[in-house]
Design an enzyme around this catalytic site. Structure first.
Site, PDB file in Angstrom:
ATOM      1  N   ASP A  94      32.313  38.665  24.690  1.00  0.00           N
ATOM      2  CA  ASP A  94      30.653  37.825  25.013  1.00  0.00           C
ATOM      3  C   ASP A  94      30.751  38.755  25.893  1.00  0.00           C
ATOM      4  O   ASP A  94      29.452  39.509  26.194  1.00  0.00           O
ATOM      5  CB  ASP A  94      30.971  36.980  24.424  1.00  0.00           C
ATOM      6  CG  ASP A  94      28.938  36.459  25.297  1.00  0.00           C
ATOM      7  OD1 ASP A  94      28.977  36.825  23.865  1.00  0.00           O
ATOM      8  OD2 ASP A  94      29.179  35.625  25.921  1.00  0.00           O
ATOM      9  N   LYS A 128      27.518  41.512  27.567  1.00  0.00           N
ATOM     10  CA  LYS A 128      26.833  41.938  28.272  1.00  0.00           C
ATOM     11  C   LYS A 128      27.020  42.647  29.759  1.00  0.00           C
ATOM     12  O   LYS A 128      26.171  42.960  30.237  1.00  0.00           O
ATOM     13  CB  LYS A 128      27.010  40.565  29.431  1.00  0.00           C
ATOM     14  CG  LYS A 128      26.373  39.038  27.933  1.00  0.00           C
ATOM     15  CD  LYS A 128      26.292  37.428  28.571  1.00  0.00           C
ATOM     16  CE  LYS A 128      26.672  37.032  27.638  1.00  0.00           C
ATOM     17  NZ  LYS A 128      26.530  35.687  27.736  1.00  0.00           N
TER      18      LYS A 128
END
Ligand code: ADP
Ligand code: ASP
Ligand code: MG
Length: 814
Positions: free
Chosen positions: A677, A681
């Site tokens: 994750d 980003k």
């Protein structure tokens, strides 16, 4: 004297005819001429029935029966029983003639324009007779007069031209001797010198009234219809359209010529010459002021007075090298069309004289192509001119206003508004009077074009955003509730009118063209139809609303694959779904390029740091010429929670379990704990800083033992955490010994990105990061030593929803 004209809807049934009577009774002028249309829908019915008859289709009898019933029923409803019989027998005898005419057409299998006019004239003849009898029965001093005895025309059936002198003389003679105060006359019908019935063109009852008003130098001509005046655009297509209180003859003429059906275009000329004012009034709301049309009535300082449109237009182009410098080609072209009574609505000519292009009605296309190709047969055969080119299914939209000529930039504004909404312009014309700028567009874009232009020119900067929301889980439902709360404020303060037109979850979807009520959207959605992503897109496309925004609140890869469809149709995309922007670099670039090409914003602020304005800030830095040198960030709310709570008195396993149970991790916690994750980003931030990077190029030295990373289920994962507790405790101890805290850090520098667990010493910007907060440090050319810092709550449905909301508002200000 006054002339009042009542249109088809105003006399459609006995109830409405009673309203008409009340309006007439309220007039206390000496002489009143009442011109009426056929009962609403009867003209169309007469025309359809006669076509059926001439095609030898027995279904015409059904049409005839309906026509008979409507008239007989209205007599029964309007006239007292004892007075009915003579009226019924006169009407029945007219209906018998009508029947004979239709039978004749059926037997011969033919419908000449002459016969068609004879048949269609019964609509007005019957309505005016019945209404005059009703008035008499109600005690009004009324007479019936057949307009065919007053209005004389040539024999151009269907669209006859009047003989002004004879007509005016007939009118003068009749009204001079009229015995009663009120005369009821049929609109639309007239007669040729040889006594045949003719008609004045569809919508021609307005014209009948204007002719009588002009002949008698009436004080006023009142057109009573089903709307409260001439509107800034057709109120049936543009809900926000407003009534124009005063307008000049010329403006009204332009608007009606370009499709404002409320007034039949030829109506204005006769009254303009005599300076008789026209008032347009609503039979159903007589108290409304209506529109006052007169000379020099273009006040109010408004430049654009109305927007109108004509549907069913075709473009006809004549082009070829043989046209350059050859005089007389245009003359022949227009003469050919004129001889066939083909009306040219719009003309453009390329400056090279290489081509002439005209807009004509779709109905005339076949005939036009045939006559033009015949007229230029020689030039076509010798390749000097190409056979005439045709483009069908188009429409014209036109801005109209007397004062437009003294204002710069109107056409620029018009075309950029259309362009922004993906309305393709096929041709442009601006009248020399500069009272009108017209654009030819695709027919299916008319509603969107009218509404966008109306918003731009009339709605005092209120901008309507039409949202289509997919995904109404945690984030989506919070988002809808936030819109509900803010709707009023946005409208009043930011001049944004946000409407949710469509919503969908994975099970059902629902649409409401007027906007879904956000009070009970859950029920509306639950009762919606079966969800389908492709169908959802098709509906959004078909609705073709201006300022449409697709909002993706899902985490679905398939949904992210549909963005190009939306963007290519100038539908903006707002998403908290990270998949698109962290997938292949080429796909990410493609989406950005589509957004630019189609003028449709693609915004994903919530992909990094939920509602924190990280991407927006980055965009502004870059746009203002700054360059990003290094990014350091803590971007995972889940990992912060884990490492802020982990210490030597708890187990790592228990903390991760708690994080999962309290909703701080994805359902599959490895997505967070493996660092994927965070990789996504930092990848997005690197890309937004102008770097070409793919996820495989990001270094990730995972703190998890390999066996934990390789687990295939949540149980196995948690078991492996338990088993490796000593490794985690060791990590903690090392950090504690170094007076540091563990933070999962993402970094981008010199074109390279990496993520991983770091020991953060006291005094570092990351050291005191609490809860699920995020922090980003941007080191740039302008911020070389002291970075630009953005810090705050970086996870949670509420802040994510507000981030999506902020993107929507950005689109509103776009
Ligand atoms: P009538 O039967 O009374 O003659 P029409 O149907 O001919 O009525 O004309 C009224 C209709 O004109 C309205 O119902 C409306 O749909 C249409 N219309 C188109 N453009 C405009 C406009 N700019 N302002 C008002 N009405 C318009
Ligand atoms: N009845 C005719 C029509 O429908 C004329 C009119 O209503 O103005 O076109
Ligand atoms: Mg009309």
């Amino acid at each position: 004297m006054k002339v009042l004209k009542f249109g088809g809807t105003s006399v459609a049934n006995p109830e409405n005819i009673n309203r008409v009577k009340a309006i007439v009774q309220n007039n206390h002028t000496d002489t009143i001429a009442i011109v009426v249309s056929a009962f609403g829908g009867i003209t169309d019915l007469l025309l359809n029935t006669s076509h059926l008859a001439s095609n030898q289709d027995l279904a015409y009898k059904k049409g005839l029966k309906e026509i008979e019933d409507r008239h007989i029923d209205s007599i029964r409803a309007l006239i007292p029983v004892k007075a009915q019989s003579t009226i019924l027998s006169k009407v029945k005898s007219d209906l018998n003639v009508l029947e004979t005419l239709l039978e004749g057409s059926f037997l011969i299998g033919e419908l000449t324009p002459k016969l068609s006019d004879k048949i269609v004239s019964y609509g007005e003849l019957l309505s005016s007779f019945i209404i005059s009898e009703f008035f008499k029965a109600e005690g009004l001093k009324a007479d019936f007069k057949d307009s065919r005895q007053l209005i004389l025309t040539d024999e151009n059936y269907g669209n006859a031209t009047i003989d002004v002198e004879k007509t005016y003389a007939n009118c003068n003679a009749y009204f001079k001797n009229a015995k009663n105060q009120i005369t009821v006359l049929p609109g639309f019908v007239s007669s040729s010198g040889s006594g045949n019935s003719t008609t004045l063109g569809r919508g021609g009852s307005d014209y009948t009234a204007a002719i009588i008003a002009a002949a008698q130098k009436a004080d006023i001509l009142e057109i009573w219809t089903d709307v409260s005046g001439m509107f800034t655009a057709n109120p049936k297509l543009v809900k926000q359209a407003k009534c124009v209180s005063h307008i000049s003859y010329e403006e009204a003429m332009e608007l009606s010529h370009f499709g404002a059906k409320v007034l039949y275009p030829p109506t204005i000329q006769p009254v303009l010459n005599k300076e008789i004012p026209i008032v347009i009034k609503n039979t159903f709301k007589p108290e409304d002021e209506g529109t006052y049309i007169a000379k020099n009535n273009n006040g109010n300082g408004k430049t654009v007075r109305g927007i109108s449109h004509v549907s069913n237009i075709s473009l006809l182009s004549l082009e070829g090298p043989g046209m350059i410098g050859v005089p007389g080609i245009s003359k022949r072209f227009f003469e050919t069309l004129s001889l066939e009574n083909i009306s040219v609505v719009l003309i453009t000519q390329a400056s090279s004289e290489h081509s002439i292009c005209v807009g004509i009605s779709d109905d005339d296309v076949e005939k036009a192509v045939q006559v033009v190709n015949t007229a230029f047969e020689y030039e076509i055969a010798s390749n000097k001119i190409k056979p005439v080119l045709v483009e069908k299914d188009l429409a014209i939209v036109a801005l109209v206003g007397d004062n437009m000529k003294s204002h710069q930039g109107l056409s620029g504004k018009m075309f950029s508004t259309l362009g922004r909404n993906n309305v393709n312009i096929r041709a442009i014309a601006q009248g020399a009077s500069e009272r009108n700028i017209s654009a030819v567009i695709t027919k299916t874009d008319v509603k969107k074009a009218l509404n966008s232009l109306h918003e731009e020119f009339f709605e005092e900067n209120i901008k309507q955003l039409n949202l289509f929301v997919m995904g109404v889980g945690n984030v989506g439902s919070k988002f809808l509730n936030q819109i509900k709360q803010q709707k009023k404020y946005l409208k009043e303060e930011l001049k944004l009118n946000i409407r949710v037109i469509g919503i969908s979850n994975s099970r059902t979807m629902d649409f409401d063209e007027d906007g879904i009520s956000l009070k009970d959207w859950e029920t509306t959605l639950a009762n919606g139809r079966k969800a389908d992503k492709e169908v959802f897109f098709k509906i959004v496309k078909k609705l073709n609303y201006r300022n449409s925004v697709f909002v993706d609140n899902t985490a679905s890869e398939q949904v992210s694959e549909s963005y190009p469809d939306y963007l290519k149709n100038s539908i903006s995309v707002v998403t908290c779904n990270k998949i698109a922007c962290s997938s292949d670099y080429d796909y990410y670039r493609y989406l950005k390029q589509l957004a630019k090409q189609y003028n449709s914003p693609f915004l994903f602020e919530t992909n990094v740091g939920a509602g924190l304005p990280i991407i927006d800030t980055l965009k502004h830095l870059i746009a203002s010429g700054d360059k990003v040198k290094k990014i350091q960030a803590v971007l995972s709310g889940s990992l912060n929670f884990v490492f802020n709570n982990f210490n030597d008195s708890v187990t790592f396993h228990d903390i991760v379990k708690q994080a999962q149970e309290e909703g701080y991790t994805e359902p599959d916690p490895t997505i967070d704990l493996s660092g994927i994750d965070v990789m996504r980003k930092i990848l997005i931030l690197a890309r937004e800083s102008g770097n070409q990077l793919d996820i495989e190029q990001i270094e990730n030295d995972s703190f998890l033992p390999k066996e934990s990373l390789d687990t295939k289920s949540n149980e196995a994962f948690f078991a492996s955490l338990k088993k490796n507790e000593t490794t985690f405790q060791k990590m903690f101890k090392e950090a504690k010994d170094a007076d540091s805290k563990l933070k999962y850090v993402a970094q981008f520098e010199d074109g390279k990105a990496r993520v991983g667990l770091q020991k953060i010493p006291k005094g570092h910007d990351f050291y005191n990061l609490e809860g699920s907060d995020n922090i980003v440090l941007f080191y740039t050319e302008r911020y070389p030593n002291q970075p630009l810092i953005i810090k705050g709550a970086g996870a949670g449905a509420d802040v994510t929803a507000s981030g999506i909301f902020a993107d929507i508002i950005r689109i509103g200000n776009f």
